[in-house]
Design a protein around this motif. Structure first.
Motif: not given
Length: 293
Positions: A162-188
């Protein structure tokens, strides 16, 4: 002087309490005050050859725990009519030491003190909230909650198919950790693209941190956020790093002593140029109340 505790039984599971099942000794760190500014070690030992395996707390004559010192109000002479009760609390994975005179215990209602504490002065029991609060014992910290949940999590087995699933999980985890994008852009924008505590400007490791927990879109206000580097964000979420609201200085837990994060202690955070975008004092006070000194 040693403090005798008694032989381990089903009613007195001392080794389970200490996390020392199958062992005959254990050393713990126990805080003497709510802020954990005074912490001392307690060395427990169980001797199979002594009274059927009696447990005791060692070295309390030459190395008295600060919670049981005369400076903390512990009596210097023993009064059989009003003896002191030595108490060790376990909250999550943290230990806290206290004492109480028998006269104080008797003034409490039976429902507000541990069951059987006056009839059997050696034992382990659940401490009612009123009793815990009266002795200023803090509740489970964020760090304790994290470690408890971590230990309870069953690790997933790795499946190389399930390497492809693993890649998707890693990418999804990074995206979640970055937080809601609008909120993050405002803070940046507010923090000019740099971490409020480390001044790091690498965008891929900068995250939107909530000061008080996320509870809907209203908590995504810039005043309830900090732009933090990923590792500092984790420590902030665990309340091992906080901002003291009155002085606006960074405080770092003693648990991080010796690490590179220790250098952050006492520094002032880099805040937005516009005062209206500064962190809410109320939010900082809430988070600082969770700080693990």
């Amino acid at each position: 002087m040693h403090i005798a505790l008694g032989v381990r039984t089903a009613q007195f599971p001392i080794d389970n309490f200490l996390g020392a099942s199958g062992k005959t000794d254990a050393t713990i760190s126990a805080a003497a005050d709510r802020e954990r500014t005074q912490v001392g070690e307690l060395a427990f030992s169980g001797n199979p050859k002594r009274r059927g395996g009696e447990w005791r707390i060692r070295d309390q004559y030459s190395n008295r725990h600060p919670a049981w010192a005369s400076t903390a109000g512990f009596p210097t002479t023993y009064d059989a009519s009003d003896p002191p009760y030595v108490l060790v609390f376990k909250s999550g994975k943290s230990f806290h030491a206290r004492f109480s005179l028998e006269s104080s215990l008797r003034k409490m209602s039976p429902a507000s003190r541990p069951k059987g504490i006056l009839s059997n002065n050696i034992g382990i029991a659940i401490a009612p909230h009123e009793f815990v609060n009266s002795l200023l014992v803090p509740q489970t910290s964020r760090l304790d909650e994290f470690e408890i949940q971590r230990d309870a999590t069953v690790a997933e087995e790795f499946d190389p198919k399930n390497i492809s699933d693993g890649r998707k999980r890693i990418i999804a985890s990074v995206i979640r950790r970055l937080g809601q994008q609008t909120f993050r852009r405002k803070l940046i924008s507010a923090y000019s693209g740099q971490c409020a505590l480390t001044c790091c400007k690498t965008p891929w490791v900068l995250e939107a941190a909530h000061i008080s927990p996320y509870r809907g879109i209203k908590t995504n206000a810039v005043s309830n956020g900090l732009l933090l580097r990923a590792d500092v964000h984790t420590l902030f979420d665990l309340a091992l790093v906080a901002i003291e609201p009155t002085k606006l200085v960074v405080r770092v837990s003693k648990l991080l002593e010796g690490s590179m994060y220790e250098a952050l202690d006492g520094k002032h955070p880099v805040l937005p140029a516009k005062a209206a975008l500064h962190p809410s004092v109320a939010a900082l006070e809430y988070h600082y109340g969770l700080f693990h000194p």
